[in-house]
Design a protein around this motif. Structure first.
Motif, mmCIF file in Angstrom:
data_model
loop_
_atom_site.group_PDB
_atom_site.id
_atom_site.type_symbol
_atom_site.label_atom_id
_atom_site.label_comp_id
_atom_site.label_asym_id
_atom_site.label_seq_id
_atom_site.Cartn_x
_atom_site.Cartn_y
_atom_site.Cartn_z
ATOM 1 N N LEU A 315 0.808 -1.217 0.140
ATOM 2 C CA LEU A 315 -0.067 -0.242 -0.155
ATOM 3 C C LEU A 315 0.861 1.245 -0.195
ATOM 4 O O LEU A 315 1.906 1.391 0.789
ATOM 5 N N GLN A 316 0.310 2.142 -0.667
ATOM 6 C CA GLN A 316 1.321 3.549 -0.890
ATOM 7 C C GLN A 316 0.264 4.672 -0.745
ATOM 8 O O GLN A 316 -0.917 4.452 -0.781
ATOM 9 N N GLY A 317 0.982 5.882 -0.417
ATOM 10 C CA GLY A 317 0.021 7.044 -0.277
ATOM 11 C C GLY A 317 -0.621 7.192 0.980
ATOM 12 O O GLY A 317 -1.751 7.780 1.094
ATOM 13 N N VAL A 318 -0.174 6.547 2.043
ATOM 14 C CA VAL A 318 -0.675 6.745 3.438
ATOM 15 C C VAL A 318 -0.009 7.744 4.203
ATOM 16 O O VAL A 318 1.174 7.861 3.984
ATOM 17 N N ALA A 319 -0.748 8.668 4.495
ATOM 18 C CA ALA A 319 -0.409 9.667 5.526
ATOM 19 C C ALA A 319 0.364 9.334 6.568
ATOM 20 O O ALA A 319 0.210 8.118 7.325
ATOM 21 N N PRO A 320 1.555 10.189 6.899
ATOM 22 C CA PRO A 320 2.630 9.691 8.107
ATOM 23 C C PRO A 320 1.734 9.440 9.417
ATOM 24 O O PRO A 320 2.091 8.860 10.074
ATOM 25 N N GLU A 321 0.739 10.388 9.701
ATOM 26 C CA GLU A 321 0.169 10.160 10.754
ATOM 27 C C GLU A 321 -0.867 8.535 11.041
ATOM 28 O O GLU A 321 -0.643 8.178 12.200
ATOM 29 N N LEU A 322 -1.410 8.291 9.799
ATOM 30 C CA LEU A 322 -2.069 6.925 9.740
ATOM 31 C C LEU A 322 -0.827 5.923 9.895
ATOM 32 O O LEU A 322 -1.214 4.926 10.628
ATOM 33 N N VAL A 323 0.406 6.034 9.315
ATOM 34 C CA VAL A 323 1.210 5.032 9.693
ATOM 35 C C VAL A 323 1.752 4.869 11.023
ATOM 36 O O VAL A 323 1.654 3.628 11.637
ATOM 37 N N SER A 324 1.823 5.959 11.975
ATOM 38 C CA SER A 324 2.023 5.827 13.254
ATOM 39 C C SER A 324 0.996 5.073 13.861
ATOM 40 O O SER A 324 1.299 4.344 14.947
ATOM 41 N N LEU A 325 -0.163 5.552 13.698
ATOM 42 C CA LEU A 325 -1.547 4.950 14.259
ATOM 43 C C LEU A 325 -1.432 3.469 14.041
ATOM 44 O O LEU A 325 -1.731 2.646 14.895
ATOM 45 N N VAL A 326 -1.205 3.192 12.740
ATOM 46 C CA VAL A 326 -1.266 1.556 12.463
ATOM 47 C C VAL A 326 -0.139 0.974 13.366
ATOM 48 O O VAL A 326 -0.267 -0.102 14.013
ATOM 49 N N GLY A 327 1.130 1.459 13.388
ATOM 50 C CA GLY A 327 2.245 0.988 14.385
ATOM 51 C C GLY A 327 1.692 0.699 15.759
ATOM 52 O O GLY A 327 2.210 -0.092 16.379
ATOM 53 N N ARG A 328 0.857 1.941 16.290
ATOM 54 C CA ARG A 328 0.629 1.639 17.709
ATOM 55 C C ARG A 328 -0.270 0.636 18.026
ATOM 56 O O ARG A 328 -0.498 -0.021 18.967
ATOM 57 N N LEU A 329 -0.924 -0.091 16.755
ATOM 58 C CA LEU A 329 -1.577 -1.350 17.163
ATOM 59 C C LEU A 329 -1.106 -2.440 17.442
ATOM 60 O O LEU A 329 -1.347 -3.430 17.868
ATOM 61 N N LYS A 330 0.252 -2.365 17.249
ATOM 62 C CA LYS A 330 1.163 -3.345 17.864
ATOM 63 C C LYS A 330 1.391 -3.852 19.232
ATOM 64 O O LYS A 330 1.451 -4.819 19.777
ATOM 65 N N PHE A 331 1.075 -2.583 20.032
ATOM 66 C CA PHE A 331 0.863 -2.882 21.738
ATOM 67 C C PHE A 331 -0.498 -2.897 21.947
ATOM 68 O O PHE A 331 -0.895 -2.682 23.281
ATOM 69 N N ARG A 332 -1.492 -3.080 21.086
ATOM 70 C CA ARG A 332 -2.916 -3.380 21.530
ATOM 71 C C ARG A 332 -3.514 -4.777 21.415
ATOM 72 O O ARG A 332 -3.044 -5.413 20.362
ATOM 73 N N HIS A 333 -4.084 -5.212 22.282
ATOM 74 C CA HIS A 333 -4.417 -6.717 22.297
ATOM 75 C C HIS A 333 -5.948 -6.702 22.559
ATOM 76 O O HIS A 333 -6.576 -6.056 23.321
ATOM 77 N N SER A 334 -6.595 -7.797 21.886
ATOM 78 C CA SER A 334 -7.969 -8.162 22.048
ATOM 79 C C SER A 334 -8.012 -9.645 22.585
ATOM 80 O O SER A 334 -7.924 -10.540 21.566
ATOM 81 N N TYR A 335 -8.434 -9.949 23.811
ATOM 82 C CA TYR A 335 -8.691 -11.655 24.163
ATOM 83 C C TYR A 335 -7.087 -12.123 23.855
ATOM 84 O O TYR A 335 -7.247 -13.091 23.117
ATOM 85 N N SER A 336 -6.056 -11.435 24.088
ATOM 86 C CA SER A 336 -4.625 -11.950 23.965
ATOM 87 C C SER A 336 -4.371 -12.063 22.450
ATOM 88 O O SER A 336 -3.255 -12.103 22.127
ATOM 89 N N GLN A 337 -5.269 -11.395 21.493
ATOM 90 C CA GLN A 337 -4.696 -11.321 20.037
ATOM 91 C C GLN A 337 -4.191 -9.934 19.742
ATOM 92 O O GLN A 337 -4.779 -9.135 20.025
ATOM 93 N N ASN A 338 -3.228 -10.153 19.082
ATOM 94 C CA ASN A 338 -2.370 -9.048 18.684
ATOM 95 C C ASN A 338 -3.362 -7.910 17.594
ATOM 96 O O ASN A 338 -3.459 -8.687 16.612
ATOM 97 N N VAL A 339 -3.874 -6.856 17.823
ATOM 98 C CA VAL A 339 -4.528 -6.206 16.946
ATOM 99 C C VAL A 339 -3.732 -5.757 15.748
ATOM 100 O O VAL A 339 -4.419 -5.940 14.617
ATOM 101 N N LEU A 340 -2.436 -5.471 15.720
ATOM 102 C CA LEU A 340 -1.915 -5.336 14.354
ATOM 103 C C LEU A 340 -1.635 -6.643 13.656
ATOM 104 O O LEU A 340 -2.040 -6.599 12.462
ATOM 105 N N GLN A 341 -1.286 -7.783 14.028
ATOM 106 C CA GLN A 341 -1.499 -8.853 13.519
ATOM 107 C C GLN A 341 -2.861 -9.470 13.057
ATOM 108 O O GLN A 341 -2.990 -9.809 11.952
#
Length: 523
Positions: A315-341
């Protein structure tokens, strides 16, 4: 004197003539020898001339013989070339005839096979006709018996018999119609099939998961708890005010707990505390210094995680702010499932389904990776994460079909595109697969058991097996109780009952197996 005279006279009379005779002899011998030598030399010269002539004649004869041999060889070669050419021509004619024979033989074999097939087909048709005649005779006999029996039935009994026969006939006809309609739908109605597939996928959307709000940090010893608290609690107060995360120290041996709704700050606080424990110098100034350094490192990690995921998806043309927000999902979990994954899996699933449905895979992947982006800031902004994510995407220049699909994938607003339905389905598939979340394994096993029980409730079913992680249900029926037409109806009835009674992601293929095995033993 007289005596001397005699000798002299004798010398003159005898010796002198004898001397002349001897001299004549020797002179004759000399002349003979000289003539012999001259004759020998002449003979030798004549012999040498004869030898030279003989050698010349011999050489000339050899040359003539060689010329004759060359002429004979040339003639033989010419005759041999002519014979070889005739042989090649003859061989070519023979090969051509062989090819013609092979082609004719092949045609004869094909005609023979066709004839055998026609004979076999004729015999099969004759057997079928004979079987049909036998079947018709049996039906006529049955009808005769039925007429005789009907004459003895009452009106109600006759009506019930007629209705039963009509039901059996209608069941067979409806099964044929269903099979015909399904074949037409697969071959001719591709557009309708897309709507049916998407509609079927939409029915299987799952529930939203809760959040993990605590993190534990291991301690080398319980003495470290006192150093973390500090004199009169100044260290723990400085840590909580600097990081914005609550530090809970209780009687649990060997660990302390970090609590907070911001997963990024909680991760930063965890790394800060681990480094303080490793360094050993725990004091307010040191806490602020390490926290600032750790914050910069975590920001870099977040940005890199977002860039890596977007690169994997192409994917290309993604705003830098959205890139950082996507990366922040690495530290978010739901029922022990990693949200970024989970978001990455959803994007890949949506891309595959979009390709099958003739949609744009890049738009589908964009929706999939952004569908839970609202969870990166839902602790800061009020409202459902889907609506928050839709607003974020709209603010940073994403297309309407992308932010509408993200905002509507939990049906919290009206759906404007098919990508929202795909997002719901892919989200449910990723969250509901076995092992994805900590509480789904038991439900997964119950779902498999429920599928088998649903099929087992129908009459004529011998066994039912849920295979391929519950994506297919194979049902084995008794051939004496279920006909081929009834098997089609049974598969449809089982599928409808599963839709009504079982919750599951994706779709489930129902396969009804009917077979007859005849076994004999030769003894």
């Amino acid at each position: 004197m007289g005596y001397e005279y005699d000798w002299w006279q004798m010398w003159q009379d005898i010796i002198v003539p004898l001397g002349f005779v001897v001299l004549g002899f020797f002179f004759h011998a000399y002349l003979t020898k000289a003539n012999a030598v001259a004759a020998s030399k002449q003979a030798k010269s004549i012999l040498e001339d004869a030898e030279k002539q003989a050698e010349s004649i011999r050489r000339e004869a050899q040359l003539n013989l060689r010329d004759q041999e060359l002429k004979v060889h040339e003639k033989a070669h010419e005759e041999q070339d002519s014979a070889r050419k005739e042989l090649v021509d003859l061989e070519n004619r023979i090969m051509k005839r062989e090819k013609d024979f092979d082609r004719k033989l092949s045609l004869l074999d094909q005609k023979e096979q066709q004839l055998e097939q026609q004979i076999s087909e004729a015999e099969r048709k004759e057997q079928a006709a004979e079987a049909r005649r036998t079947e018709l005779d049996e039906l006529i006999e049955q009808e005769n018996r039925a007429v005789q029996k009907a004459a003895e039935m009452s009106r109600d009994e006759a009506r019930e018999t007629i209705m039963k026969r009509l039901q059996e006939a209608l069941s067979e006809d409806s099964a044929r119609l269903i099979r015909h309609a399904q074949n037409e739908a697969r071959v001719l109605a591709r557009t309708e099939a897309r709507k049916i597939v998407v509609s079927a996928i939409e029915r299987y959307a799952g529930e939203q998961a809760n959040d993990v709000t605590t993190t534990t940090v291991d301690l080398p010893s319980d003495e470290m708890k006192g150093r973390i608290i500090g004199r009169e609690g100044r260290n723990i107060r400085a840590f909580e005010s600097t990081t914005g995360i609550n530090l809970i120290i209780d009687e649990t041996p060997g660990v302390v707990t970090l609590s907070g709704f911001d997963p990024t700050r909680r991760e930063t606080a965890r790394i800060t505390l681990e480094r303080l424990i490793e360094d050993g110098r725990i004091q307010p100034a040191r806490i602020e210094e390490i926290f600032e350094k750790t914050s910069r490192e975590v920001d870099d990690t977040i940005r890199k995680a977002g860039e890596d995921v977007l690169f994997q998806l192409g994917l290309q043309g993604v705003a830098p702010e959205l890139v950082s927000l996507v990366g922040r999902l690495k530290f978010r979990h739901s029922y022990s499932q990693n949200v970024l994954q989970h978001s990455l899996e959803t994007a890949f699933l949506m891309g595959s389904m979009a390709a099958d449905l003739g949609l744009d895979p890049s738009v589908a992947k964009r929706v999939g990776i952004f569908h839970d982006i609202g969870k990166a800031v839902d602790h800061e902004v009020e409202g459902p994460h889907a609506l928050i994510g839709g607003k974020l995407l709209r603010r940073h220049g994403e297309s309407p079909e992308v932010y509408n699909a993200v905002a509507a994938h939990h049906h919290e607003m009206d759906v404007d595109s098919i990508y929202a339905t795909l997002a719901s389905s892919a989200d449910a598939i990723s969250a509901s697969r076995p092992g994805a979340r900590s509480d789904t394994t038991e439900n997964y096993l119950k779902r498999l058991s429920r599928l088998e029980n649903v099929a087992g409730d129908f009459e004529g079913v011998n066994k039912a097996f849920a295979i391929q992680a519950g994506r297919e249900l194979r049902v084995i029926v008794a051939p004496s109780e279920i006909s081929d037409e009834a098997a089609t109806l049974l598969a449809r009835d089982i599928a409808k009952k599963i839709e009504q009674e079982v919750r599951y992601p994706g779709q489930i293929k129902v396969t009804v197996i009917r077979e007859t095995r005849c076994i004999e033993y030769a003894q």
